[in-house]
Design a protein around this motif. Structure first.
Motif, PDB file in Angstrom:
ATOM      1  N   LEU A 268       0.837  -1.207   0.000  1.00  0.00           N
ATOM      2  CA  LEU A 268       0.000   0.000   0.000  1.00  0.00           C
ATOM      3  C   LEU A 268       0.874   1.260   0.000  1.00  0.00           C
ATOM      4  O   LEU A 268       0.891   2.027   0.951  1.00  0.00           O
ATOM      5  CB  LEU A 268      -0.923   0.007   1.216  1.00  0.00           C
ATOM      6  N   ILE A 269       1.597   1.430  -1.083  1.00  0.00           N
ATOM      7  CA  ILE A 269       2.460   2.614  -1.169  1.00  0.00           C
ATOM      8  C   ILE A 269       1.866   3.600  -2.163  1.00  0.00           C
ATOM      9  O   ILE A 269       1.620   3.253  -3.326  1.00  0.00           O
ATOM     10  CB  ILE A 269       3.891   2.223  -1.620  1.00  0.00           C
ATOM     11  N   ASP A 270       1.667   4.809  -1.709  1.00  0.00           N
ATOM     12  CA  ASP A 270       1.167   5.866  -2.600  1.00  0.00           C
ATOM     13  C   ASP A 270       2.383   6.590  -3.172  1.00  0.00           C
ATOM     14  O   ASP A 270       3.137   7.228  -2.425  1.00  0.00           O
ATOM     15  CB  ASP A 270       0.275   6.819  -1.792  1.00  0.00           C
ATOM     16  N   ILE A 271       2.592   6.471  -4.484  1.00  0.00           N
ATOM     17  CA  ILE A 271       3.795   7.050  -5.100  1.00  0.00           C
ATOM     18  C   ILE A 271       3.845   8.560  -4.855  1.00  0.00           C
ATOM     19  O   ILE A 271       4.914   9.115  -4.553  1.00  0.00           O
ATOM     20  CB  ILE A 271       3.836   6.766  -6.623  1.00  0.00           C
ATOM     21  N   GLN A 272       2.696   9.189  -4.977  1.00  0.00           N
ATOM     22  CA  GLN A 272       2.661  10.650  -4.798  1.00  0.00           C
ATOM     23  C   GLN A 272       3.134  11.040  -3.391  1.00  0.00           C
ATOM     24  O   GLN A 272       3.943  11.951  -3.229  1.00  0.00           O
ATOM     25  CB  GLN A 272       1.248  11.148  -5.035  1.00  0.00           C
ATOM     26  N   GLU A 273       2.667  10.266  -2.399  1.00  0.00           N
ATOM     27  CA  GLU A 273       3.081  10.565  -1.012  1.00  0.00           C
ATOM     28  C   GLU A 273       4.583  10.340  -0.839  1.00  0.00           C
ATOM     29  O   GLU A 273       5.264  11.128  -0.175  1.00  0.00           O
ATOM     30  CB  GLU A 273       2.321   9.669  -0.030  1.00  0.00           C
TER      31      GLU A 273
ATOM     32  N   LEU B 214       8.687   8.149 -13.857  1.00  0.00           N
ATOM     33  CA  LEU B 214       7.402   7.866 -14.520  1.00  0.00           C
ATOM     34  C   LEU B 214       7.116   8.937 -15.568  1.00  0.00           C
ATOM     35  O   LEU B 214       6.634   8.647 -16.670  1.00  0.00           O
ATOM     36  CB  LEU B 214       6.260   7.820 -13.505  1.00  0.00           C
TER      37      LEU B 214
END
Lengths: 416, 69
Positions: A2-7, A365
């Motif tokens: 559960l990793i949010d790239i933006q965070e 990205l």
């Protein structure tokens, strides 16, 4: 996962923004650089073996071995370099950076830069000036003699002066230099002047002889690029703060060893993603042609990784006279770099763009999706050992580095 | 009047994709034209497009799972 790239990238950007690199002092490489030893040679770019090294890197290794007294002649040095008794490692894996060939050996004096926010240090040798210099692969007597003078006089004088001068915050100095037409990669004229303004009074107060102090001041005055070896470890210190943030797609290293270009990404820890280095397109000194040029070399792309150099060319329109192109190209390079970065620097502002913060935090990205590569400006070394600089120009990293990093990222994180 | 004929009877406004000089040529002829710097995602590289799509799907799942908490 559960990793949010933006965070994760916000965290990486925050670490870069919060960093406060300042000059801590000058030390001898073997005493201050982590893991440094007598038979170790640090170099620019990703890892490389002697047999794969390009001419300028081989030349700098030869010069380094002669300087250390480990070899007497270039032929002896080449034999020793290939013998297996000498170890090689990237500066980046020892918390430092080196311009062009980037060669550092045990006895060399190095800048120590401390990120006051986290207490970690980064390192870089002192800049030798232009002409025949080790970082461009030259190893003649004049090169070795200058290196010895830097070890015996320049380093000690600056070390003593720094103890008498107020602390120099490099982030503030770079921010000022950007207001004065530098981008602190290939234009360091303003930053070098600002540094001299801070150091000169303290140099005069040291106990060295008048002749030694005068020679040091003349040396600083004669070298517009003297600050480069401070802008680089300052950028390294800022990016080091963003290294290894789980899930982050922010680039923390772009570096070249003259044979390969390599990048490292925050969320992929210490892994290098490499591809053959490109030929730099630019302005060559009289008498040289493109066939004389070595592929892209040096750790100085750490400035671009940090949003300076080619990313801030709009702040330094005069640089096009050195690296080629037009002022409008310089503006466009900066404008385009906002498309592949996640943020804007809170410290480094670009006057011709209404003081907009420099594009900071290259996101792999975005590079892959937009098929748009980071813009780098750089010096060009002759492809043969011992010759030196032949020009300066513009170059991009190979797209393969970013594509391979993306593939590794997906393998590591995406379980869908 | 057919739709096609009425179209050509109107003032032409152009959005240009691709080569910027196409828009510039039109502007020089008094035609209102803007250039859009559009490129196919990942330069048209199918492998990279697929990798980026996996990241996008995964991030959608992450956001949904976080929202459900």
């Amino acid at each position: 996962m559960l990793i949010d790239i933006q965070e994760a990238n916000v965290k990486a950007l925050a670490a870069i923004q919060a960093a406060q690199p300042a000059i801590k002092g000058i030390g001898t490489a073997v005493e201050v650089v982590p893991g440094m030893k007598k038979n170790l040679i640090l170099h620019a770019g990703p890892p490389i073996t002697w047999d794969k090294m390009s001419g300028p890197l081989k030349g700098a290794v030869i010069g380094g071995l002669i300087y250390e007294g480990l070899a007497e002649t270039p032929a002896d040095a080449e034999k020793l370099a290939a013998s297996g008794k000498i170890e090689y490692a990237p500066w980046h894996e020892h918390d430092g950076v080196g311009p062009m060939a980037g060669v550092a050996t045990a006895s060399m004096p190095v800048w120590i830069v401390e990120n006051k926010t986290n207490g970690r240090c980064t390192f870089c040798t002192l800049n030798e000036g232009l002409g025949k210099v080790l970082r461009y692969g030259a190893f003649s007597n004049e090169v070795i003699e200058r290196l010895k003078w830097m070890e015996k006089v320049l380093g000690p004088v600056l070390k003593a002066a720094l103890q008498l001068a107020p602390e120099i915050n490099l982030k503030n100095m770079i921010a000022q230099a950007l207001q004065m037409g530098d981008e602190v990669h290939n234009r360091n004229k303003a930053a070098t002047s600002l540094l001299i303004r801070e150091l000169a009074p303290a140099i005069t107060k040291t106990s060295f002889t008048q002749e030694e102090k005068a020679k040091v001041l003349e040396f600083l005055h004669s070298n517009d690029h003297f600050f480069l070896n401070l802008s680089m470890p300052a950028c390294k210190a800022m990016l080091q703060a963003a290294e290894w943030i789980e899930g982050s797609t922010v680039v923390t290293t772009m570096a070249r060893n003259g044979t390969e270009f390599g990048i490292r990404v925050s969320g992929l820890k210490d892994r290098w993603f490499t591809a053959p280095a490109q030929i730099v397109k630019g302005l060559l000194f009289p008498g040289f042609e493109e066939k004389d040029c070595n592929p892209d070399i040096g750790d100085s792309a750490i400035t671009e990784t940090c949003g300076l150099g080619g990313f801030s060319m709009a702040a330094a329109p005069a640089i096009v006279k050195f690296v080629g192109g037009t002022v409008s190209d310089a503006m466009n390079f900066t404008r385009k770099m906002y498309e592949i970065t996640d943020g804007e620097s809170q410290s480094f502002q670009i006057p011709p763009m209404d003081f907009r913060g420099s594009p900071t935090g290259i996101n792999i990205l975005k590079v892959c999706e937009k098929n748009l590569l980071p813009q780098i400006n750089t010096g060009i070394a002759h492809k043969d050992a011992g010759v030196g600089q032949v020009g300066a120009g513009l170059v991009n990293p190979p797209m393969k580095c970013f594509e391979d990093a993306l593939e590794a990222y997906v393998e590591l994180y995406c379980q869908n | 009047m057919s739709k096609l004929a009425s179209f050509f009877g109107q003032k032409v406004k152009v959005i240009n994709l691709g080569i910027p000089s196409f828009a510039e040529d039109l502007r020089q002829q008094g035609v209102e034209a803007i250039h859009t710097e559009w490129r196919p995602p990942a330069g048209g590289n199918k492998k990279i497009q697929a990798l980026l799509a996996r990241v996008e799907v995964w991030q959608g799942q992450v956001k949904a799972a976080k929202g459900a908490r």
